[in-house]
Every structure is written in C-alpha cells, then in structure tokens.
Design an enzyme around this catalytic site. Sequence first.
Site, PDB file in Angstrom:
ATOM      1  N   GLY A 239       0.874  -1.109  -0.200  1.00 30.20           N
ATOM      2  CA  GLY A 239      -0.006  -0.044  -0.100  1.00 30.20           C
ATOM      3  C   GLY A 239       0.884   1.173  -0.147  1.00 30.20           C
ATOM      4  O   GLY A 239       1.925   1.264  -0.381  1.00 30.20           O
ATOM      5  N   SER A 240       0.598   2.267   0.440  1.00 27.69           N
ATOM      6  CA  SER A 240       1.209   3.649   0.470  1.00 27.69           C
ATOM      7  C   SER A 240       2.256   3.740   1.536  1.00 27.69           C
ATOM      8  O   SER A 240       2.040   3.116   2.495  1.00 27.69           O
ATOM      9  CB  SER A 240      -0.010   4.797   0.515  1.00 27.69           C
TER      10      SER A 240
ATOM     11  N   GLU B  93       5.648  -3.299   0.687  1.00 28.77           N
ATOM     12  CA  GLU B  93       5.609  -3.233  -0.676  1.00 28.77           C
ATOM     13  C   GLU B  93       4.876  -1.985  -0.900  1.00 28.77           C
ATOM     14  O   GLU B  93       3.634  -1.944  -0.874  1.00 28.77           O
ATOM     15  CB  GLU B  93       5.004  -4.265  -1.374  1.00 28.77           C
ATOM     16  N   LEU B  94       5.716  -0.711  -1.197  1.00 29.20           N
ATOM     17  CA  LEU B  94       5.091   0.619  -1.254  1.00 29.20           C
ATOM     18  C   LEU B  94       5.063   1.296  -2.799  1.00 29.20           C
ATOM     19  O   LEU B  94       5.361   0.510  -3.600  1.00 29.20           O
ATOM     20  CB  LEU B  94       5.625   1.271  -0.261  1.00 29.20           C
TER      21      LEU B  94
ATOM     22  N   CYS C 263       1.615   0.494  -8.877  1.00 33.34           N
ATOM     23  CA  CYS C 263       2.637   1.080  -8.208  1.00 33.34           C
ATOM     24  C   CYS C 263       3.829   1.294  -9.224  1.00 33.34           C
ATOM     25  O   CYS C 263       4.690   2.060  -8.947  1.00 33.34           O
ATOM     26  CB  CYS C 263       2.984   0.277  -7.024  1.00 33.34           C
TER      27      CYS C 263
ATOM     28  N   GLU D 177       4.399  10.320  -6.018  1.00 32.46           N
ATOM     29  CA  GLU D 177       3.567   9.311  -7.108  1.00 32.46           C
ATOM     30  C   GLU D 177       2.104   9.881  -7.285  1.00 32.46           C
ATOM     31  O   GLU D 177       1.444  10.155  -6.270  1.00 32.46           O
ATOM     32  CB  GLU D 177       3.426   7.912  -5.874  1.00 32.46           C
TER      33      GLU D 177
HETATM   34  P1  NAP Z   1      -3.394   2.631   1.180  1.00 33.97           P
HETATM   35  O1  NAP Z   1      -4.290   3.512   1.338  1.00 33.97           O
HETATM   36  O2  NAP Z   1      -2.289   2.576   2.040  1.00 33.97           O
HETATM   37  O3  NAP Z   1      -4.039   1.284   1.661  1.00 33.97           O
HETATM   38  C1  NAP Z   1      -3.507  -0.037   1.695  1.00 33.97           C
HETATM   39  C2  NAP Z   1      -4.040  -0.986   2.822  1.00 33.97           C
HETATM   40  O4  NAP Z   1      -3.714  -0.603   3.991  1.00 33.97           O
HETATM   41  C3  NAP Z   1      -5.752  -0.923   2.611  1.00 33.97           C
HETATM   42  O5  NAP Z   1      -6.165  -2.415   3.195  1.00 33.97           O
HETATM   43  C4  NAP Z   1      -5.956   0.038   3.823  1.00 33.97           C
HETATM   44  O6  NAP Z   1      -7.257  -0.070   4.469  1.00 33.97           O
HETATM   45  C5  NAP Z   1      -5.171  -0.271   4.903  1.00 33.97           C
HETATM   46  N1  NAP Z   1      -4.759   0.782   6.166  1.00 33.97           N
HETATM   47  C6  NAP Z   1      -4.859   1.984   5.814  1.00 33.97           C
HETATM   48  N2  NAP Z   1      -4.641   2.676   6.932  1.00 33.97           N
HETATM   49  C7  NAP Z   1      -4.285   1.573   7.982  1.00 33.97           C
HETATM   50  C8  NAP Z   1      -3.961   1.768   9.261  1.00 33.97           C
HETATM   51  N3  NAP Z   1      -3.957   2.576  10.017  1.00 33.97           N
HETATM   52  N4  NAP Z   1      -3.575   0.437   9.704  1.00 33.97           N
HETATM   53  C9  NAP Z   1      -3.635  -0.619   8.897  1.00 33.97           C
HETATM   54  N5  NAP Z   1      -4.149  -0.625   7.669  1.00 33.97           N
HETATM   55  C10 NAP Z   1      -4.401   0.357   6.979  1.00 33.97           C
HETATM   56  O7  NAP Z   1      -3.100   2.392  -0.150  1.00 33.97           O
HETATM   57  P2  NAP Z   1      -4.186   1.998  -1.457  1.00 33.97           P
HETATM   58  O8  NAP Z   1      -4.476   3.383  -1.697  1.00 33.97           O
HETATM   59  O9  NAP Z   1      -5.145   1.114  -1.319  1.00 33.97           O
HETATM   60  O10 NAP Z   1      -3.183   1.709  -2.487  1.00 33.97           O
HETATM   61  C11 NAP Z   1      -2.132   2.547  -3.287  1.00 33.97           C
HETATM   62  C12 NAP Z   1      -0.963   2.536  -2.762  1.00 33.97           C
HETATM   63  O11 NAP Z   1      -0.417   1.216  -2.740  1.00 33.97           O
HETATM   64  C13 NAP Z   1      -0.007   3.132  -3.729  1.00 33.97           C
HETATM   65  O12 NAP Z   1       0.963   3.786  -2.957  1.00 33.97           O
HETATM   66  C14 NAP Z   1       0.814   2.034  -4.583  1.00 33.97           C
HETATM   67  O13 NAP Z   1       1.805   2.502  -5.121  1.00 33.97           O
HETATM   68  C15 NAP Z   1       0.930   1.002  -3.593  1.00 33.97           C
HETATM   69  N6  NAP Z   1       1.272  -0.188  -4.228  1.00 33.97           N
HETATM   70  C16 NAP Z   1       2.305  -0.795  -3.925  1.00 33.97           C
HETATM   71  C17 NAP Z   1       2.447  -1.976  -4.439  1.00 33.97           C
HETATM   72  C18 NAP Z   1       3.957  -2.923  -4.502  1.00 33.97           C
HETATM   73  O14 NAP Z   1       3.760  -3.873  -4.676  1.00 33.97           O
HETATM   74  N7  NAP Z   1       5.046  -2.224  -4.292  1.00 33.97           N
HETATM   75  C19 NAP Z   1       1.446  -2.576  -5.324  1.00 33.97           C
HETATM   76  C20 NAP Z   1       0.113  -2.267  -5.196  1.00 33.97           C
HETATM   77  C21 NAP Z   1       0.165  -0.801  -4.825  1.00 33.97           C
HETATM   78  P3  NAP Z   1      -8.576   0.690   4.087  1.00 33.97           P
HETATM   79  O15 NAP Z   1      -8.464   0.405   2.649  1.00 33.97           O
HETATM   80  O16 NAP Z   1      -9.675  -0.071   4.813  1.00 33.97           O
HETATM   81  O17 NAP Z   1      -8.296   2.025   4.250  1.00 33.97           O
END
Ligand code: NAP
Length: 464
Positions: free
Chosen positions: A222-223, A242-243, A275, A367
């Site tokens: 995630g982020s 993995e960010l 990502c 990003e």
């Molecule tokens: P995100 O907002 O960080 O959410 C990712 C996950 O974390 C979701 O399940 C979210 O739950 C959860 N989360 C949020 N706040 C949390 C907390 N305080 N404690 C525990 N879990 C929490 O990311 P996203 O918008 O879904 O995805 C986009 C990001 O992912 C981008 O930055 C992208 O580059 C990155 N990404 C990286 C890869 C890689 O392999 N490197 C692959 C794909 C995506 P909720 O949905 O309930 O908020």
Amino acid sequence: MLLIGGEWLETGDWLEVSSPYSGEVVGRVAKAGAQETTSAIDAAEQAMREPLPAHKRAEILVKVAGQLGRRHDEVARLISDEAGKPMKAARVEAKRGMSTFTFAAVEARRLSGEMVPMDASQAGEGKLAFTLRVPRGIVGAITPFNFPCNLVAHKLAPALAAGCAVVLKPASATPLSALLLAELLDEAGLPAGWLNVVAGSSSEIGDVLIDDERVAALTFTGSGDVGWKLKERAPRKHVGLELGNATPVIVCAGARPDTAATLAANAFSFAGQSCISVQRIYVMDEAWDAFVADFVPKVEALKLGDPADEETDVGPVIDDGARERILSWIEESDGELLTGGDTTADGLIRPTVIANASPQAKVSCEEVFGPVATLTRTTSLDEAIELANSTRYGLQAGIFTGSLHEALQAAQRLEFGGVTINEAPTFRADQMPYGGVKASGNTREGPAYAVRELTEERLVVIQV
Ligand code: NAP
C-alpha cells in the site's frame, strides 16, 4: 461475509462496495472490528497447532490456480466491478493470479534448509548440521485496492506455502476478489483457521494486528505513509513493506520504434493506478522531437470509458477524492500541457501528458497514481539517471536504448529494486523478485522470495 475459523460470519454491520465508474453498489461485506480480528488470530493460532504437510499445501494451491482458470470470466468481472479496472487489465490480473498460486505451490514442495559444512572448522569436527525452514508464525496481511485479486494472491499463496496461517485485511474499496479467493481456498480443502478474512475499519483491524504478539509477521502492500508507520509501531515483528513509486523511464536515441506505443499503454493502463505505472519519462535531446510526435497521438488514441467494456483502455480512478487530488496536481504543475488535463462528460480524467515540469512539481517527484505522465528533455544519460534517482522512491525503473553501454550504465546506476531494459518498468511476471529500495519498501515478493521472508532458519546440530 467474513471468514473466521472456517465459518462464514455476519456482524450486523455492512461495508458497501460501489463501482468507481457508475457508483452502483456491486456487493456488500460484513464489517469486522477489533473483536473479529482477535477471533481471527485465535483461529489462526488453533490452525497452526496442527501443521499441514507441504504436499497438502501444494495440492490446495494448485487447485485454486485451476479454479481461477475455470472461473476466469467471473474473477475478471469481479475485479473490474469493484476496482473499476478495464476488463482488458482485469483479465491480465486474473491470469496472473493463477501464476502466483502455481509458483507458490512449487515453493511449498521444495521448501527446505541446507547442510552446514561442520568439519570446515575445528569446532565442528565430528558433527553434522543442517537447517530447517520453519514458518514464522501467524501472518497479518494488508492489501491495497489496485490489484484486488493478484496482490491478495501474493500474500496468501506464499504464506500458506510457507506453512503460516493468515489473517487478511483487504482494502475496504475492493474486498470482493479477496473473499472469492478465500472461497476458492475453502473449496480446495484448506482446513479451518488457516485463512481468515476481516474487512472493515483499517485502524481497528490494524491496531490488533500490530498489538497482538501472536502475529509474528506483517506483510503490507500500500502507500508509504501507512506502511512505514506500521513498521515503526511493530518493532518486534517481521514487517515486509511493498510501497509506492514515481516510476521513471529513460528514452535514448536508439530506442526501438515501438517505444512510444509501449510507454503510452503502460502509463495509462488502469488509469495509472499501478505502483509501477510509467510516470516520469526522460527523453534524450536527439530523440525528443520524434518521441513526442509519436507518443502524444498514441496517448490520445487510448479508448476511455466504461471498464466493463472489453475495448476500454482507461477507466475511472478509485474515488472522487483521488480524482480531485490528481486534477489539482495537474493544475499546479508548472510544465506545458501536451494533452489531457481535463475530464470527460462521465467524469474520467483524460490521459494527461505534461512536458518539462520542474523537478519540484508534485507530478515530477511524488507518486501520482493517476493517468498522468511527464516528459522531460535531458541532455545526457548522466542527467537522466540523476533525475530518475532524484525522488525518494526506488521500486522499478527502465531504459529504452539500442546501446549496450547505456543499458548497462542504467542497470548499474539506477537505484531501484528492478531495472527493465527495452521493456516498460511496469512489467512484472509473478515469479520475479519484486520490491523496492529507499521509501518504496524493504522486501521482495514473488513466491520464492516471499516464502523465504515468511520462514526462518532453525539450525539442527548432531553429534555423530
Ligand atoms: P493505502 O491507502 O495505504 O491502503 C492499503 C491498505 O492499508 C488498505 O487495506 C487500507 O485499508 C490499509 N490501511 C490504511 N490505513 C491503515 C492503518 N492505519 N492500519 C492498517 N491498515 C491500514 O493504499 P491504497 O490506496 O489502497 O493503494 C495504493 C498504494 O499502494 C500506492 O502507493 C501504490 O503504489 C501502493 N502499491 C504498492 C505495490 C507494490 O507492490 N509495491 C503494489 C500495489 C500498490 P482501507 O482500505 O480500509 O483504508
């Protein structure tokens, strides 16, 4: 419904899942909180008391791969419905899910330690020693919205291959594909408690996964903001991150003739919400005019529209908040707008290309995670590499060139987890070691690498 300890449960509270394109509700999921997460950890603990032999784990994973193949249309449609991902891309993701489960099954079967050459030292004379690879313990897995099937597969399949029970928290916007995978694992014979799925409040579920000492490893995609905080708050757990990335690619004078077409497709597929979506394109002086003349019309030719349509290339971004943020970044950028920058009648952001924005503009250094690419004219390979390295990210980068020297310079000097040569840096095959350096993460996925992360070595010494 939630899956806890082999039971499909309701909580009385629901999470509605809506199409990012039409806003229609496409499903609902029982919402979990702290209590359900603790029950899920209890179930995982119970399950791990009776380890599953490797051949059974492998058989289950292979069965899921087969079912993903047989139910391909349904899986792709579900990904498309909940994430707003165009069917073309959703079909690729569904197929990659098969690959992830297949490679994880292979890893389950070949999981082993190694012999230690004991008589290589005086102290070891008369002894034999080897290592066992043992599961770390319960894995807490947290996944993002953008690959709701295959990134969940990259968490579940290697963890199960490693012999770890899992508590999965999928993204709230896209929990349906994760629950379908759970159903397939259940049907394939995964015993109760090995996989538990809790969707709902991220902070409540996250807090329990962090605080409960029985969770040995957290694996997060995630982020960066969320990921690095998780790691800080769980210093005694193994935390794999993995960010994000602001993916750069360098285009040199000798690049292949189809470079512009490849980059146009890879900057805007799924509206740039990968990502490793191509974001920053550094074009050498000598290649600039021809590349721009080729690239911009290719971007304008992409078909925008309903993600359910098999012909659509670019659909919506995940929600209104993301759309407003992306539009504001375009608005405040100081470059020259070559195309896009506005929205269609149905609210889609038109694929946007910005030339020569300053390195400080958000579109150049953060990003974007949207349908935006920047083109920057550079005078030397050194300058292009320096600019590519200039953000805090380091997931993947690429170069298009006909020169071996330039290609190898880039491979050696780009500070990223992966470098692609004459292929877009958006490329990923599921067995590759995939992951970032710098702010982009601290681990490698791909079943072989993830299994290594989720097991630890135990040394056995024998006095002969
Ligand atoms: P995100 O907002 O960080 O959410 C990712 C996950 O974390 C979701 O399940 C979210 O739950 C959860 N989360 C949020 N706040 C949390 C907390 N305080 N404690 C525990 N879990 C929490 O990311 P996203 O918008 O879904 O995805 C986009 C990001 O992912 C981008 O930055 C992208 O580059 C990155 N990404 C990286 C890869 C890689 O392999 N490197 C692959 C794909 C995506 P909720 O949905 O309930 O908020």
